[in-house]
Design a protein around this motif. Structure first.
Motif, PDB file in Angstrom:
ATOM      1  N   LEU A 108       0.826  -1.213   0.000  1.00  0.00           N
ATOM      2  CA  LEU A 108       0.000   0.000   0.000  1.00  0.00           C
ATOM      3  C   LEU A 108       0.859   1.260   0.000  1.00  0.00           C
ATOM      4  O   LEU A 108       0.542   2.246  -0.681  1.00  0.00           O
ATOM      5  N   ARG A 109       1.954   1.221   0.749  1.00  0.00           N
ATOM      6  CA  ARG A 109       2.851   2.379   0.809  1.00  0.00           C
ATOM      7  C   ARG A 109       3.472   2.667  -0.561  1.00  0.00           C
ATOM      8  O   ARG A 109       3.498   3.802  -1.022  1.00  0.00           O
ATOM      9  N   TYR A 110       3.965   1.620  -1.204  1.00  0.00           N
ATOM     10  CA  TYR A 110       4.612   1.837  -2.505  1.00  0.00           C
ATOM     11  C   TYR A 110       3.600   2.202  -3.586  1.00  0.00           C
ATOM     12  O   TYR A 110       3.916   2.954  -4.508  1.00  0.00           O
ATOM     13  N   ARG A 123      10.633  11.473 -11.601  1.00  0.00           N
ATOM     14  CA  ARG A 123      11.377  10.365 -12.208  1.00  0.00           C
ATOM     15  C   ARG A 123      11.843   9.361 -11.168  1.00  0.00           C
ATOM     16  O   ARG A 123      12.223   8.254 -11.513  1.00  0.00           O
ATOM     17  N   TRP A 124      11.825   9.767  -9.892  1.00  0.00           N
ATOM     18  CA  TRP A 124      12.337   8.875  -8.863  1.00  0.00           C
ATOM     19  C   TRP A 124      11.648   9.129  -7.526  1.00  0.00           C
ATOM     20  O   TRP A 124      11.126  10.218  -7.272  1.00  0.00           O
ATOM     21  N   VAL A 125      11.665   8.090  -6.691  1.00  0.00           N
ATOM     22  CA  VAL A 125      11.179   8.172  -5.310  1.00  0.00           C
ATOM     23  C   VAL A 125      12.301   7.660  -4.423  1.00  0.00           C
ATOM     24  O   VAL A 125      12.853   6.583  -4.667  1.00  0.00           O
ATOM     25  N   ALA A 126      12.659   8.420  -3.397  1.00  0.00           N
ATOM     26  CA  ALA A 126      13.747   8.024  -2.493  1.00  0.00           C
ATOM     27  C   ALA A 126      13.196   7.571  -1.148  1.00  0.00           C
ATOM     28  O   ALA A 126      12.344   8.242  -0.555  1.00  0.00           O
ATOM     29  N   THR A 127      13.668   6.416  -0.682  1.00  0.00           N
ATOM     30  CA  THR A 127      13.397   5.968   0.674  1.00  0.00           C
ATOM     31  C   THR A 127      14.702   5.994   1.460  1.00  0.00           C
ATOM     32  O   THR A 127      15.786   5.988   0.877  1.00  0.00           O
ATOM     33  N   ARG A 152      21.212 -10.391  -2.153  1.00  0.00           N
ATOM     34  CA  ARG A 152      21.376  -9.050  -2.740  1.00  0.00           C
ATOM     35  C   ARG A 152      20.848  -7.970  -1.799  1.00  0.00           C
ATOM     36  O   ARG A 152      21.210  -6.803  -1.927  1.00  0.00           O
ATOM     37  N   GLY A 153      19.982  -8.368  -0.887  1.00  0.00           N
ATOM     38  CA  GLY A 153      19.451  -7.409   0.072  1.00  0.00           C
ATOM     39  C   GLY A 153      18.588  -6.352  -0.585  1.00  0.00           C
ATOM     40  O   GLY A 153      17.817  -6.624  -1.513  1.00  0.00           O
ATOM     41  N   ILE A 154      18.730  -5.128  -0.107  1.00  0.00           N
ATOM     42  CA  ILE A 154      17.961  -3.989  -0.618  1.00  0.00           C
ATOM     43  C   ILE A 154      18.706  -3.407  -1.806  1.00  0.00           C
ATOM     44  O   ILE A 154      19.859  -2.995  -1.679  1.00  0.00           O
ATOM     45  N   ALA A 155      18.059  -3.335  -2.943  1.00  0.00           N
ATOM     46  CA  ALA A 155      18.708  -2.799  -4.141  1.00  0.00           C
ATOM     47  C   ALA A 155      18.865  -1.283  -4.032  1.00  0.00           C
ATOM     48  O   ALA A 155      17.952  -0.599  -3.550  1.00  0.00           O
ATOM     49  N   PRO A 156      20.002  -0.738  -4.473  1.00  0.00           N
ATOM     50  CA  PRO A 156      20.162   0.725  -4.479  1.00  0.00           C
ATOM     51  C   PRO A 156      19.109   1.417  -5.331  1.00  0.00           C
ATOM     52  O   PRO A 156      18.715   2.544  -5.053  1.00  0.00           O
ATOM     53  N   ALA A 157      18.626   0.721  -6.362  1.00  0.00           N
ATOM     54  CA  ALA A 157      17.582   1.278  -7.227  1.00  0.00           C
ATOM     55  C   ALA A 157      16.841   0.135  -7.899  1.00  0.00           C
ATOM     56  O   ALA A 157      17.412  -0.917  -8.182  1.00  0.00           O
ATOM     57  N   ARG A 158      15.554   0.351  -8.138  1.00  0.00           N
ATOM     58  CA  ARG A 158      14.746  -0.601  -8.907  1.00  0.00           C
ATOM     59  C   ARG A 158      13.559   0.160  -9.487  1.00  0.00           C
ATOM     60  O   ARG A 158      13.175   1.217  -8.983  1.00  0.00           O
ATOM     61  N   PRO A 159      12.957  -0.365 -10.553  1.00  0.00           N
ATOM     62  CA  PRO A 159      11.755   0.294 -11.080  1.00  0.00           C
ATOM     63  C   PRO A 159      10.615   0.231 -10.072  1.00  0.00           C
ATOM     64  O   PRO A 159      10.401  -0.810  -9.432  1.00  0.00           O
ATOM     65  N   GLU A 162       6.401   2.246 -14.352  1.00  0.00           N
ATOM     66  CA  GLU A 162       7.015   2.669 -15.604  1.00  0.00           C
ATOM     67  C   GLU A 162       7.418   4.142 -15.535  1.00  0.00           C
ATOM     68  O   GLU A 162       6.613   5.011 -15.212  1.00  0.00           O
ATOM     69  N   GLY A 163       8.688   4.412 -15.807  1.00  0.00           N
ATOM     70  CA  GLY A 163       9.184   5.782 -15.831  1.00  0.00           C
ATOM     71  C   GLY A 163       9.603   6.333 -14.489  1.00  0.00           C
ATOM     72  O   GLY A 163      10.049   7.482 -14.398  1.00  0.00           O
ATOM     73  N   VAL A 164       9.484   5.523 -13.414  1.00  0.00           N
ATOM     74  CA  VAL A 164       9.823   6.000 -12.068  1.00  0.00           C
ATOM     75  C   VAL A 164      10.749   4.990 -11.394  1.00  0.00           C
ATOM     76  O   VAL A 164      10.432   3.806 -11.315  1.00  0.00           O
ATOM     77  N   GLN A 165      11.896   5.469 -10.896  1.00  0.00           N
ATOM     78  CA  GLN A 165      12.838   4.633 -10.172  1.00  0.00           C
ATOM     79  C   GLN A 165      12.638   4.783  -8.663  1.00  0.00           C
ATOM     80  O   GLN A 165      12.430   5.900  -8.169  1.00  0.00           O
ATOM     81  N   LEU A 166      12.702   3.668  -7.946  1.00  0.00           N
ATOM     82  CA  LEU A 166      12.756   3.706  -6.484  1.00  0.00           C
ATOM     83  C   LEU A 166      14.231   3.661  -6.101  1.00  0.00           C
ATOM     84  O   LEU A 166      14.941   2.727  -6.468  1.00  0.00           O
ATOM     85  N   VAL A 167      14.725   4.685  -5.385  1.00  0.00           N
ATOM     86  CA  VAL A 167      16.154   4.782  -5.086  1.00  0.00           C
ATOM     87  C   VAL A 167      16.368   4.824  -3.573  1.00  0.00           C
ATOM     88  O   VAL A 167      15.522   5.307  -2.816  1.00  0.00           O
TER      89      VAL A 167
END
Length: 330
Positions: A108-110, A123-127, A152-159, A162-167
């Motif tokens: 729900l949060r994402y 273009r991006w969302v930072a946590t 791999r744990g928590i990825a530094p970035a992932r989609p 579409e068009g938005v990266q979670l960083v």
């Protein structure tokens, strides 16, 4: 501004620049009110960042008045910037859907953060996940018997969509760095009492296991972070190979069923087949929570021709029919 103060902001700036390159554009900061996300929000006020920044807060309604107080605190922290607020009764939704509470909260949060990003052309969302969060995640997955994928744990970035990266620009910073920074700047934050509840496995790892392991290696968080990075490097090669394999063996879908050619799969090693089926599950959006190594191994057995069919959790089945494998809802 002291050295730790400067390093904290510059670490975030360098990490984001590495992930996003020169096309930074507008972004969204996910701010809960806790120490980590408050530090991220504070640091962004000091960064020479091109592009608009939006603040987003999601109220899970899990702590009644305390949750509302968190939302009010973040609204004040946003200052002149508009703060986007989302809310949902996560416990009620998890009960209705049968989801794990943590999984429902995350979904729900994402979903909310993706919506805010789209509405603001971000273009991006930072946590604000830190090196300690990374260490906890890697340990948690090791305890559950994870392989390379999980390490791999928590990825530094992932989609995200579409068009938005979670960083995650704070994976190189520890929780001690966060607290030092907040104290140096005189910035307050909110404490979530549920983070102390050791009935939750992750909290036991944070408050009991990690401190114990750090008596053997005080730099354990950094070491586990390096392990996650190395696992990511190894897995990237696997992921590329599996993507190429899937493009070769996949046939046009039959309704909701994924159709695979069986002969090219028959001689492949089990680990490649497990990854291939995992890729299909992720792409199709089928539930992964109930899937265990045994389930993936049974999928590989069908691909090898050792089994003709097997049923999976959540109504998904795998059927071998001649030279084809049909995968999908029963």
């Amino acid at each position: 501004m002291d050295i730790s103060h400067s390093r904290f902001s510059l670490e975030i700036h360098a990490s984001l620049s590495s992930i996003l390159g020169n096309e930074r554009g507008p972004g969204v900061l996910a701010v809960s009110g806790g120490a980590d996300s408050v530090a991220m929000r504070r640091a962004f006020r000091e960064l020479p960042w091109a592009g608009g920044i939006s603040i987003a807060h999601f109220n899970h309604q899990l702590r009644e008045k305390e949750s509302d107080a968190d939302a009010a605190f973040v609204n004040q922290l946003a200052g002149e910037q508009f703060c986007h607020h989302g809310t949902a009764d996560v416990r009620a939704i998890a009960t209705a859907t049968g989801e794990n509470l943590e999984a429902a909260a995350r979904r729900l949060r994402y979903d909310f953060l993706a919506q805010v990003a789209k509405e603001n052309n971000a273009r991006w969302v930072a946590t604000a996940h830190t090196a300690d969060d990374q260490a906890e995640t890697v340990l948690h997955r090791m305890i559950r018997g994870s392989g390379i994928r999980g390490l791999r744990g928590i990825a530094p970035a992932r989609p995200l969509v579409e068009g938005v990266q979670l960083v995650r620009p704070m994976l190189g910073l520890t929780r001690a760095d966060v607290l030092d920074y907040l104290r140096t700047t005189g910035q307050s934050w909110r404490e979530d009492a549920t983070n102390q509840d050791t009935a939750y496995t992750r909290n036991r790892i944070r408050h009991e296991l990690l401190p114990l392991l750090k008596t053997f290696n005080p730099h354990l968080s950094e070491a586990l972070g390096r392990l996650a990075s190395q696992a990511q490097e190894v897995y990237a090669e696997v992921d590329q190979r599996i993507g190429e394999l899937l493009s070769i063996v996949e046939r046009p879908k039959a309704g909701s069923l994924v159709i695979l050619s069986q002969p090219p799969l028959a001689g492949l090693p089990d680990h490649d087949l497990r990854e291939l089926f995992h890729r299909v599950w992720e792409r199709e959006g089928w539930p992964l929570g109930g899937m265990t190594r045994d389930h993936w191994q049974r999928a590989a057995a069908v691909a090898h021709g050792e089994m003709t069919a097997t049923d999976m959790p959540d109504g998904i089945s795998i059927r071998g029919t001649g030279r084809l494998i049909r995968v999908g809802p029963r």
